[in-house]
Each structure stands twice: as structure tokens, then as C-alpha cells.
Design a protein around this motif. Structure first.
Motif, short mmCIF file in Angstrom:
data_model
loop_
_atom_site.label_atom_id
_atom_site.label_comp_id
_atom_site.label_asym_id
_atom_site.label_seq_id
_atom_site.Cartn_x
_atom_site.Cartn_y
_atom_site.Cartn_z
N ILE A 327 0.85 -1.12 0.16
CA ILE A 327 0.00 -0.08 -0.01
C ILE A 327 0.99 1.33 -0.01
CG2 ILE A 327 -1.69 1.38 1.27
CD1 ILE A 327 -2.90 -1.45 2.45
N LEU A 328 1.96 1.30 0.82
CA LEU A 328 2.90 2.53 1.00
C LEU A 328 3.63 2.84 -0.32
CD1 LEU A 328 4.51 1.80 4.61
CD2 LEU A 328 2.44 3.43 3.90
N ILE A 329 4.09 1.58 -1.23
CA ILE A 329 4.72 1.77 -2.49
C ILE A 329 3.85 2.44 -3.22
CG2 ILE A 329 5.90 0.60 -4.09
CD1 ILE A 329 7.09 -1.23 -1.90
N PHE A 330 2.48 1.69 -3.46
CA PHE A 330 1.73 2.37 -4.48
C PHE A 330 1.24 3.79 -3.99
CE2 PHE A 330 -2.58 2.22 -6.31
CZ PHE A 330 -2.31 2.19 -7.73
N SER A 331 1.01 4.11 -2.89
CA SER A 331 0.55 5.39 -2.44
C SER A 331 1.75 6.46 -2.80
CB SER A 331 0.46 5.55 -1.00
OG SER A 331 0.44 6.73 -0.56
N ARG A 332 3.07 5.93 -2.63
CA ARG A 332 4.06 6.83 -2.82
C ARG A 332 4.42 7.05 -4.39
NH1 ARG A 332 7.55 10.90 -0.98
NH2 ARG A 332 9.69 10.52 -1.94
N PHE A 333 4.02 6.14 -4.94
CA PHE A 333 3.98 6.11 -6.84
C PHE A 333 2.78 6.97 -7.12
CE2 PHE A 333 1.69 4.84 -10.49
CZ PHE A 333 2.74 4.77 -11.55
N LEU A 334 1.72 7.12 -6.51
CA LEU A 334 0.69 7.94 -6.89
C LEU A 334 0.84 9.51 -6.53
CD1 LEU A 334 -2.43 6.00 -5.98
CD2 LEU A 334 -1.51 6.25 -8.35
N ALA A 335 1.59 9.61 -5.31
CA ALA A 335 1.78 11.03 -4.69
C ALA A 335 2.97 11.60 -5.72
CB ALA A 335 2.28 10.77 -3.36
N VAL A 336 3.85 10.92 -6.35
CA VAL A 336 4.96 11.54 -7.10
C VAL A 336 4.40 11.45 -8.50
CG1 VAL A 336 7.30 11.14 -7.95
CG2 VAL A 336 6.73 10.73 -5.52
N SER A 337 3.86 10.55 -9.10
CA SER A 337 3.49 10.45 -10.82
C SER A 337 2.35 11.06 -10.90
CB SER A 337 3.33 9.00 -10.93
OG SER A 337 4.63 8.15 -10.74
N VAL A 338 1.35 11.19 -10.04
CA VAL A 338 0.25 11.82 -10.62
C VAL A 338 0.46 13.62 -10.65
CG1 VAL A 338 -2.36 12.60 -9.96
CG2 VAL A 338 -1.37 10.26 -9.75
N PRO A 339 1.01 14.32 -9.96
CA PRO A 339 1.12 15.70 -10.04
C PRO A 339 2.42 15.84 -10.93
CG PRO A 339 2.09 14.84 -7.85
CD PRO A 339 1.32 13.70 -8.34
N ARG A 340 3.29 15.20 -11.08
CA ARG A 340 4.10 15.22 -12.38
C ARG A 340 3.63 15.20 -13.55
NH1 ARG A 340 7.64 12.68 -15.99
NH2 ARG A 340 6.46 10.64 -15.93
N ARG A 341 2.67 14.42 -13.80
CA ARG A 341 1.95 14.29 -15.11
C ARG A 341 0.82 15.36 -15.23
NH1 ARG A 341 2.42 9.61 -18.07
NH2 ARG A 341 3.92 7.86 -17.01
N LEU A 342 0.07 15.78 -14.09
CA LEU A 342 -0.95 16.47 -14.28
C LEU A 342 -0.53 18.06 -14.23
CD1 LEU A 342 -3.75 14.85 -12.21
CD2 LEU A 342 -3.59 14.76 -14.73
N PHE A 343 0.36 18.20 -13.23
CA PHE A 343 0.87 19.53 -13.22
C PHE A 343 2.39 19.84 -13.36
CE2 PHE A 343 -2.52 18.74 -10.28
CZ PHE A 343 -3.60 19.44 -10.64
N PRO A 344 3.08 19.58 -14.57
CA PRO A 344 4.55 19.52 -14.76
C PRO A 344 5.24 20.67 -14.29
CG PRO A 344 3.32 19.66 -16.79
CD PRO A 344 2.27 19.33 -15.59
#
Length: 413
Positions: A327-344
Motif C-alpha cells: 500500500i505504501l509503495i503504491f501510495s508513494r507512486f501515486l503521490a509522485v507520478s500524478v502531480p508530475r503528469r498533471l501539473f508538470p
């Protein structure tokens, strides 16, 4: 004299494990000491069925001594100030947008995401953990930990931009995480099952804003006092006194001592440092706090090992801990990847840098210190086991492999 005997035991165990690591294992200090503390706790747990009397003595020692209070009220302030003191603010400033997005947005998102997923995974295992405690778990496990990060990244030799981003994030998101944690734990007595959003928002603002303002005030006051003298012994004592008094006053005023210590440490380590301290004083202050950091890290991991031996383990707790790592690894992935893609423009990092930042989000002593401070009940025991498993994976797996992982990712570009 009894507390002094406890201190003798802790220092002796820490020194012995540190020597074994440096002499034979040769892992980075934090990783090596944590690994040996895990081994120590496993040995005690395994042998308790054969040698019950020593185990009962350790159990009595842990129960009688107020370890939870010591870790949260004493260790944390020193560790956070020491980490901030050795951080270059001018390097952080160049990557402040990235750090802010990860430290604030990342922690808030992770806390909520982890809380809901953790709650339903626990239910599937037959563990009915109250939702408020799930949010508390999310808050204490979401921050990446400067206690682990600062020591390990020096050995890993990751790219400078990535290192600065991870270090800066860890310094500020631990403050945000502690504020969330305190605001949520204060609600346990008021509303142990539900969630009062208005009360929580007020507590959060009081802790966060108050901690930053107080940190600026005492940071500037300490800077002024240091600038009026040139005597390294006195100046070292002043920093020590301000950390102890500042953290104590913060808890009395119900504001974030964690954020106050981070702000004060950054100010002492960076704000017109040449005016405040001579080169000689600066060297002594830096070395003193480096030693404090090392010694308290050692004591913290031994304390955790001692606490673990008094918990009655359930196989469900262990399964939940392993699932929580995912859960933590997936949460970390989302916390970094989502803003990187949506708000570069807000999170300006390349794909390869994002991978390293995701894997470099280490959890450590801070999460363990926070979970230890929870009220003593079965839910706290579950969260302690789960947190411990997450930290073991983070330090012993992610911490050891981050250097090689970074090199491999960069070679692929």
C-alpha cells in the motif's frame, strides 16, 4: 538511579552493535544498526520460551519506563534540529516548488489514501481498526523520514537534484506529518470513532502556523545571541538549550515543536551564518550535533527492539504489515507520478528522477517514534507491528538498494 541503569544498558547495547557493524558487517551506520537491532529483537523473542526470566525482566523494564514519552518528547526535537542544521537552504530554495508539492500535497494525499485502503484491507483480515486510527496510521507513515534519509543518501550517491528534493521533502513533510498526527491523536479522547473535520482543521492550523512562527522567533533570537559572542563552548550550549526549551515550550503552547525545530535548524545553519559564528565555532557546532544525531539514532533503534519483545504477535498483524508495504509503495507512486503528469510546472522532475524519488521515500525512526506515543491498547500494538514491518522493509531493502537502483535507472536514460 534506576533510569541511569537503563541508560547504561541502552548505551552499552548501542555501542556494541555499532562496533559489530563497523568491524564486521560494514553497512552504512543507520542501516547496520537497525539491522542488528532487528536481529537482537528476534533473538530475544525466539529465546523467551527457553529463558523466561531474562525476558520477563526486559518486559518489566519496558513497561515501567515511559519509552513512548521519551521518544516523542525528547528524541524528536534533537533529531529534527540536527537534520535541519546540516541542510543547505540555498540548495533547497532552487527546488522549493518540487519540495512543497511532495511535502504538503504528497503527505495529505498519502494520509487519506493509506487510511481508506488500510482500513478495508484490515477488515478483510478480520481486524476492525477504527477509521480514526487508520487516519493516524496514514499520518505517521506517510512522511519520508530525515532520520533515515539524511544518513543513507550520503552513501547512495544519487544525483544532486534528486538528493536535494528528497532531503528537503523529508525535512518539511515530517513536520506536516507530525502536525497531522498530533491533531488526529488529540481527537481520540473527543471522538474515538468518527471524524470532526472542523475540530481537526482548527488543530491543524494551530499546530502548523504556530510552529512555523515560533520557529522563526526562536531561530532569530538564537542567531542574535550567537552573533554577540565568539566562544564555541557557550555557543554549543546555547543551541542545546534552545532545542530543549523550544521543544518544551512548543508542547506547552500546543503548537508543532517538530516544525519549530526544523525552522530553527535551517535558520541557524544558513541565515547569515558567517555573522553569527566563526569558522571554528561553526565546525564545533556542526560536529556536536552530528554526534547527537548519531547517538540518538542508536538509542532509538535499541528502544524499538526492546518494545517489540513485549508485544504478543498475531499472524494477522504480520500479514497486514506485509500488505501495508505494498500500500505504501503504491501510495508513494501515486503521490509522485500524478502531480508530475498533471501539473508538470509544479513538479518539475523527469521520469527517471521520479523513479528514484519514489524508491527513495524511506520511512524510519520518526514513524516508529510516533506510533510508540499512541495510547497503550490492542490497536496501538497492531499499528506498531505494521509500522515496524514497513520501516524494516524501507531501511533494509530500499535503503540498501537505493544507490544501485539510482545507477540502473540513470543508465537506462
Amino acid at each position: 538511579m534506576i533510569p541511569y541503569y537503563y541508560l547504561i544498558l541502552l548505551i552499552s547495547l548501542s555501542a556494541g552493535l555499532a562496533y559489530v557493524n563497523q568491524r564486521f558487517i560494514k553497512l552504512p551506520f543507520v542501516i547496520g544498526l537497525f539491522f542488528l537491532s532487528v536481529v537482537l529483537s528476534l533473538v530475544v523473542i525466539i529465546t523467551k520460551n527457553f529463558y523466561a526470566e531474562p525476558f520477563l525482566q526486559i518486559r518489566d523494564l519496558v513497561v515501567q519506563s515511559d519509552i513512548s514519552s521519551s521518544v516523542l518528547n525528547i528524541f524528536l526535537g534533537f533529531l529534527l534540529f540536527a537534520g535541519a542544521l546540516h541542510t543547505n537552504w540555498f540548495a533547497l530554495k532552487n527546488h522549493l516548488k518540487n519540495i512543497s508539492v511532495l511535502a504538503v500535497g504528497g503527505v495529505l494525499f498519502s494520509t487519506i489514501f493509506i487510511a481508506f485502503v488500510f482500513h478495508y484491507v484490515a477488515l478483510l483480515l478480520g481486524l476492525d481498526i477504527p477509521m480514526l486510527y487508520c487516519f493516524i496510521f496514514g499520518a505517521l507513515i506517510s512522511p519520508t523520514d530525515p532520520i533515515a534519509v539524511l544518513s543513507i543518501l550520503k552513501e547512495a550517491k544519487v544525483p544532486e537534484k534528486v538528493e536535494i528534493t528528497i532531503v528537503g521533502e523529508s525535512l518539511f513533510n515530517d513536520g506536516i506529518g507530525v502536525v497531522l498526527f498530533i491533531a488526529l491523536t488529540e481527537m481520540i479522547g473527543v471522538n474515538a470513532v468518527g471524524f470532526d473535520a472542523r475540530h481537526f482543521a482548527w488543530l491543524f492550523l494551530q499546530e502548523a502556523v504556530g510552529g512555523v512562527i515560533f520557529g522563526l522567533v526562536i531561530g532569530y533570537t538564537l542567531h542574535y545571541l550567537l552573533s554577540t559572542i565568539d566562544h564555541y563552548e557557550t555557543e554549543v550550549l546555547l543551541t542545546l538549550a534552545f532545542v530543549m526549551l523550544g521543544y518544551f515550550i512548543s508542547s506547552t503552547l500546543h503548537i508543532s515543536g517538530a516544525l519549530a525545530m526544523v525552522i530553527m535548524g535551517l535558520m541557524v545553519g544558513n541565515f547569515r551564518k558567517g555573522q553569527a559564528m566563526s569558522d571554528r565555532t561553526e565546525e564545533y557546532v556542526a560536529k556536536f550535533w552530528e554526534l547527537v544525531d548519531v547517538i540518538l539514532n542508536a538509542l532509538l533503534f535499541i528502544l524499538i527492539a526492546l518494545v517489540l519483545v513485549v508485544i504478543d504477535f498475531d499472524i494477522k498483524y504480520l500479514i497486514l504489515g506485509v500488505l501495508s508495504v505494498l500500500i505504501l509503495i503504491f501510495s508513494r507512486f501515486l503521490a509522485v507520478s500524478v502531480p508530475r503528469r498533471l501539473f508538470p510546472r509544479l513538479l518539475d522532475i523527469r521520469k527517471d528522477e521520479a523513479k528514484i524519488i519514489i524508491w527513495g521515500g524511506l520511512r524510519g525512526g520518526l514513524s516508529l517514534a510516533l506510533v510508540l506515543s499512541l495510547p497503550d491498547n490492542e490497536t496501538r500494538d497492531i499499528l506498531l507491528v505494521v509500522t515496524y514491518i514497513a520501516v524494516v522493509f524501507s531501511i533494509l531493502i530500499q535503503g540498501i538498494t537505493i544507490g544501485r537502483f539510482s545507477k540502473r535507472v540513470l543508465r537506462e536514460q
